[in-house]
Design a protein around this motif. Structure first.
Motif: not given
Length: 372
Positions: A184-189, A211-224
């Motif tokens: 999804l980050l690649s799609m935003h890029f 840019l906001a969607m990319m930052i929030l995407l990592v914050i919300l989902f880069w976890n288990k």
């Protein structure tokens, strides 16, 4: 965590407003299209209103005693401004305003931080899922996709938007989550590349949104952390499911508008064209005049982009409201004519059209004079 989410969204919202500042003023050449005709501010009152939006937004970036009050006032002022012009209901305004509403609920101790994070995750899954699903149509495959740096896959091109929807589903499961985030980050890029160097250079307002969607995407989902969409229900989570997962589905039945259904780039939204005579062209600025073709024709989207730096709110009733405002500037019934095109079949790039003339609006603007 809540403060971080709040700051990212507010910075993106304020940046977006600055990118398309002409959209947020009422004294301009492009007609203002209010939800209610009796409520439009101007002059000093509107200047104070806009100033308060930025003051309350900036105050909401900081955590202090009255920051909850400033956040409420910020959201209230955004609502007032959006009611004054339906073109302001851009997808990024809608998404971030709703999410800030949930942040406000947390600040009022109506929900916990854990619930707030669940709501945000539901929202992002819904946004990406329906953004993909709504692109599965001939309009996107035939008209939008060829302009992107993506190879022509023929019929298999219909799988591309489905892949985006699969990325959204991949966010749900721990085993596929990080891969989905990276894709999804690649799609935003790719989107940012197209805005800066490619097909979407006319749409710079979406830069702070992406840019906001990319930052929030990592914050919300880069976890288990496990995500259970439909289990452990709560009022706020159910509300989020309704807004971000259920309502967008009803757009297929014309129950819910397109932009709040996340189909901005779907290729299937209604289109409108304006045909004007030489005298009527004096109503447009020089940048807009350069968009007219040899037939004195311009798309309403081009008109909106050139004067407001945003796409037009692509709903038929709003197109007709714009046409009504333009007709009041016309000298005769053929000074300006509007043609509205609709995609009647998802898998055929064939558009039905309806043509409207100014004298018709005096009787019934809901019925076209010519259709095919």
């Amino acid at each position: 965590m809540n403060q971080k989410l709040q700051r990212i969204i507010i910075i993106s919202l304020l940046s977006g407003i600055l990118f398309c500042f002409p959209l947020w003023i009422n004294e301009r050449s492009f007609p203002v299209l209010p939800a209610f005709d009796f409520f439009i501010t101007g002059g000093l009152v509107h200047f104070l209103l806009l100033s308060l939006v930025f003051v309350t937004g900036l105050l909401s970036l900081f955590d202090f005693k009255f920051s909850t009050h400033s956040l409420f006032l910020f959201l209230f002022l955004i609502l007032i401004l959006c009611l004054q012009d339906q073109n302001r209901w851009q997808p990024w305004v809608y998404i971030f305003s709703v999410l800030l509403g949930f942040v406000f609920s947390y600040r009022c101790r109506m929900i916990t931080e854990k619930t707030l994070l669940k709501v945000f995750r539901v929202a992002f899954i819904g946004i990406y899922f329906w953004s993909g699903i709504h692109k599965v149509n001939a309009g996107f495959i035939t008209n939008t996709l060829p302009e992107l740096i993506i190879p022509d896959l023929g019929v298999l091109s219909y799988s591309i938007p489905l892949v985006e929807a699969c990325f959204a589903v991949g966010l749900i499961f721990i085993s596929t989550r990080k891969v989905s985030v990276l894709l999804l980050l690649s799609m935003h890029f790719l989107i940012l590349y197209e805005v800066l160097f490619g097909f979407f250079t006319f749409n710079t307002v979406i830069i702070p949104w992406n840019l906001a969607m990319m930052i929030l995407l990592v914050i919300l989902f880069w976890n288990k952390e496990p995500i259970h969409l439909f289990s452990n229900p709560s009022v706020s989570k159910s509300f989020a499911l309704f807004i971000f997962l259920i309502l967008p589905a009803t757009n297929f039945f014309n129950i819910w508008p397109g932009y709040p259904s996340f189909n901005l780039f779907s290729g299937k939204t209604d289109k409108a064209l304006l045909y004007v005579d030489e005298d009527f062209k004096t109503n447009f600025n020089s940048n807009t005049l350069s968009k007219f073709d040899d037939e004195n024709k311009i798309s309403v989207h081009s008109y909106s982009y050139s004067e407001l730096n945003v796409p037009f709110y692509s709903e038929k009733k709003v197109y007709l409201q714009l046409f009504n405002k333009l007709c009041k500037r016309s000298s005769h019934e053929f000074s300006v004519v509007m043609e509205i095109k609709t995609l009647p079949h998802l898998f055929k790039d064939e558009w039905s059209s309806e043509t409207y003339f100014c004298d018709q609006l005096e009787n019934d603007s809901s019925s076209p004079l010519i259709s095919n």
